[in-house]
Design a protein around this motif. Structure first.
Motif, short mmCIF file in Angstrom:
data_model
loop_
_atom_site.label_atom_id
_atom_site.label_comp_id
_atom_site.label_asym_id
_atom_site.label_seq_id
_atom_site.Cartn_x
_atom_site.Cartn_y
_atom_site.Cartn_z
N GLY C 23 0.78 -1.23 0.00
CA GLY C 23 0.00 0.00 0.00
C GLY C 23 0.81 1.28 0.00
N GLY C 25 3.49 4.16 -1.34
CA GLY C 25 3.61 4.77 -2.67
C GLY C 25 5.03 4.91 -3.19
N ALA C 26 6.03 4.65 -2.34
CA ALA C 26 7.42 4.90 -2.73
C ALA C 26 8.24 3.62 -2.63
N VAL C 27 8.83 3.19 -3.73
CA VAL C 27 9.68 2.00 -3.74
C VAL C 27 11.05 2.37 -4.31
N ARG C 96 5.72 4.99 2.81
CA ARG C 96 4.81 6.06 2.39
C ARG C 96 5.60 7.30 2.01
N HIS C 97 6.83 7.41 2.52
CA HIS C 97 7.61 8.64 2.33
C HIS C 97 8.85 8.35 1.51
#
Lengths: 144, 81, 144, 81
Positions: C23, C25-27, C96-97
């Motif tokens: 879930g 957003g940053a990979v 998330r960050h």
């Protein structure tokens, strides 16, 4: 340097495998995905400024190449209608030095966030909402 | 001169772009001219600090000259990435 | 958390696509590749300490999870005989960050370089050479 | 006690691991004992600052106690990643 602004979905894994490090040993990627939001995201719509977008991305990537010893740079950014979990964008950097690859990718992300002409609108069951820029994202530019 | 709007600026003004003939010497003067036109422009340009401008597809300032400029774009802060 | 110590080659793109951000957003990924060296690299041989390696990698990854809000972490490191351009290792982080994902991946790399029990030997036409650790790599640990 | 060697330490000593019975109280005492044995150990342990040690698979120091220890490993600084 490979810069792509496109509506179509892309395959992050295939992009990583197709990214030529030109003999360098360190490859860093960042992939940004559509996150779900409270209330359930029905759509993320990304608007952009076609006459400016690719030029802006090229300038940002050229600045990264000027600051770090990079053997390759990739930037892909989508526009249009996206669903949760879809990839929004991706950057890849290759360098002989891992710090250069990491820093250049971080730099690219900071500039893409606040200096590339994209605007995101989230639609949930309760309505539409333009994603707002954050002070933190603007502040992040000052580290470079 | 082609004037282009994006995101909620576009939505408030109600169109994506328009041809404008103006004697404004700077972006700020053009904004004043537009605000004086109609309420929808006033709504879009009420808070200039919430807006960004590009002149001929380059990020610019509100005191930038419009001499020989072909396109001015107004939009909220960008949210790429 | 997914930690793998293996001899077999891995597919970095398939690993990126198979990495579940849960879930977020940053990979961020880092892939390390065998570089050619002056004189022409015939082989890179990676020795490791089987009884210790996986435990050491798990401890480093757990430390990253303690320091940053990560929704997933992957570490793959190979041993054995490798050829130029083959992938040596890979880390992936999801958050998330974006800063957390970047910093955690950088941290993992700094610790893998100097605290995971691997030793590299390069063979060229002129002979064998154990890769030496660098002061710079040791210094890099101090930033954390 | 199992004593394990890696990389050029293994190459200089000429074996990957060996069982050693010792009264050494610390890693440093074990090193001194080994250096006194044969030239190949002296060659491997000549410069302790170039070596690292793990005690029961944990990175450790040369002044670490060997009480109840089952495995000591000697190797050059690691070069992972």
């Amino acid at each position: 340097m490979d810069i792509r602004v496109q509506q179509e979905r892309f395959d992050a894994g295939a992009e990583l495998n197709g990214f030529d490090p030109n003999g360098a040993g360190a490859v860093v990627t960042f992939t940004g995905l559509v996150r779900d939001v409270a209330g359930g995201l029905e759509e993320m719509l990304i608007e952009h400024y076609p006459a400016m977008t690719e030029k802006a991305l090229r300038e940002i990537a050229a600045e990264a190449e000027a600051r770090w010893q990079l053997s390759n740079v990739l930037v892909i950014h989508r526009f249009g209608s996206l669903q949760p979990d879809e990839p929004i964008m991706m950057v890849a950097t290759a360098s002989r030095h891992r710090d250069a690859a990491f820093e250049a990718a971080t730099f690219l992300m900071d500039y893409l966030k606040s200096r590339a002409p994209f605007w995101k609108k989230e639609t949930t069951a309760t309505g539409e909402n333009w994603v707002e820029s954050t002070v933190k994202d603007e502040e992040a530019l000052k580290r470079w | 001169m082609n004037v282009v709007y994006f995101a909620w600026v576009r939505e408030r003004i109600g169109l994506p772009h328009e041809q404008i003939t103006t004697d404004a010497a700077t972006v700020a003067e053009l904004v004043d001219e537009l605000r004086a036109r109609e309420a929808r422009y006033e709504a879009a340009f009420a808070d200039i600090s919430a807006l960004r401008v590009a002149v001929d597809q380059e990020l610019s300032d509100f005191d930038a000259s419009l001499k020989d400029v072909r396109e001015v774009a107004f939009f909220p802060p960008m949210t790429g990435g």
